[in-house]
Motif scaffolding. Structure first.
Motif, short mmCIF file in Angstrom:
data_model
loop_
_atom_site.label_atom_id
_atom_site.label_comp_id
_atom_site.label_asym_id
_atom_site.label_seq_id
_atom_site.Cartn_x
_atom_site.Cartn_y
_atom_site.Cartn_z
N ARG A 37 0.82 -1.18 -0.10
CA ARG A 37 0.01 0.02 0.00
C ARG A 37 0.92 1.31 -0.08
N LYS A 38 2.22 1.16 0.07
CA LYS A 38 3.26 2.42 0.05
C LYS A 38 2.84 3.12 1.17
N GLU A 39 2.62 2.47 2.48
CA GLU A 39 2.44 3.35 3.65
C GLU A 39 3.69 3.54 4.48
N GLY A 40 3.83 4.63 5.29
CA GLY A 40 4.81 4.90 6.17
C GLY A 40 6.31 4.78 5.46
N GLU A 41 7.06 3.95 6.16
CA GLU A 41 8.49 3.88 5.58
C GLU A 41 8.58 3.09 4.25
N TYR A 42 7.51 2.68 3.82
CA TYR A 42 7.39 2.14 2.17
C TYR A 42 6.93 2.94 1.23
N GLU A 43 6.60 4.28 1.36
CA GLU A 43 6.06 5.18 0.40
C GLU A 43 6.91 5.33 -0.96
N ASP A 44 8.11 5.04 -0.96
CA ASP A 44 8.61 5.04 -2.21
C ASP A 44 9.05 3.85 -2.67
N VAL A 45 8.78 2.46 -2.26
CA VAL A 45 9.04 1.32 -3.00
C VAL A 45 8.19 1.16 -4.10
N PRO A 46 8.88 0.10 -4.97
CA PRO A 46 7.88 -0.21 -6.34
C PRO A 46 6.96 -1.21 -5.90
N ARG A 47 5.81 -1.14 -6.79
CA ARG A 47 4.86 -2.06 -6.43
C ARG A 47 5.39 -3.48 -7.05
N PRO A 48 5.32 -4.38 -6.10
CA PRO A 48 6.02 -5.69 -6.60
C PRO A 48 5.14 -6.38 -7.61
N ASP A 49 6.29 -7.06 -8.42
CA ASP A 49 5.61 -7.68 -9.74
C ASP A 49 5.12 -9.36 -9.29
N LEU A 50 5.52 -9.58 -7.95
CA LEU A 50 5.34 -10.93 -7.63
C LEU A 50 5.49 -10.91 -6.06
N ILE A 51 4.52 -11.58 -5.24
CA ILE A 51 4.69 -11.76 -3.88
C ILE A 51 4.94 -13.19 -3.34
N LEU A 52 6.04 -13.48 -2.69
CA LEU A 52 6.44 -14.74 -2.17
C LEU A 52 5.64 -14.66 -0.63
N LEU A 53 4.72 -15.53 -0.18
CA LEU A 53 4.15 -15.22 0.97
C LEU A 53 4.16 -16.42 1.90
N ASP A 54 4.76 -16.26 3.04
CA ASP A 54 4.79 -17.67 4.00
C ASP A 54 3.58 -17.41 4.79
N LEU A 55 3.00 -18.62 5.40
CA LEU A 55 1.83 -18.51 5.91
C LEU A 55 1.90 -18.31 7.67
#
Length: 157
Positions: free
Chosen positions: A56-74
């Motif tokens: 969502r590019k919130e807080g410290e992540y406001e300048d990160v790129p939108r990921p092309d892919l997410i690897l998600l642990d459960l």
């Protein structure tokens, strides 16, 4: 973040968000992608709340790129992977980002629940480090050489 400049992928580097709290699995995943053939940028968040802030590019992540892919642990602290997956796939702005569950769970219930929440794939992490790296390399070969990722509007980046 790791970068690899041996790309055969012509679309530029792939931005991957790895949502993982286990330092050993983070290291192995980064190592496998570093030695792979696709140029990539790996970003790591260590819990479900951070992962959602990142996309969502919130807080410290406001300048990160939108990921092309997410690897998600459960198995994550604060908000587990099932909850993150459900939020991602219920959000019209985020649901087209491919999400691959990468977890140690082989439980049929977890597999069914992940696909019900619209995971794009479910991979079980091998315990052996060499097998783990080989799984990531096979995943990389398939996902970035065979599969076509959806284009992203520039205003979503």
């Amino acid at each position: 973040m790791s970068k690899n400049n041996q790309s055969t992928y012509s679309g530029g580097p792939i931005d991957i968000l790895l949502v993982e709290d286990n330092p050993g699995d983070i290291r192995l995943t980064e190592e496998a992608f570093k030695e792979g053939r696709i140029e990539n940028n790996i970003y790591v968040t260590k819990d479900g709340i951070e992962a959602l802030e990142f996309v969502r590019k919130e807080g410290e992540y406001e300048d990160v790129p939108r990921p092309d892919l997410i690897l998600l642990d459960l198995n994550l602290p604060r908000k587990n992977g099932d909850e993150v997956l459900e939020v991602l796939k219920d959000d019209d702005n985020l649901k087209c980002i491919p999400v691959v569950v990468l977890t140690s769970s082989k439980a049929e219930e977890d597999i069914v629940k992940s696909y019900r929440h619209h995971a794009n794939a479910y991979l079980t992490k091998p315990i052996d480090p060499d097998e783990f790296i080989e799984t990531i390399r096979s995943f990389e070969e398939f996902w970035f050489s065979v599969v076509r990722l959806p284009p992203v509007d520039e205003d979503q980046r």
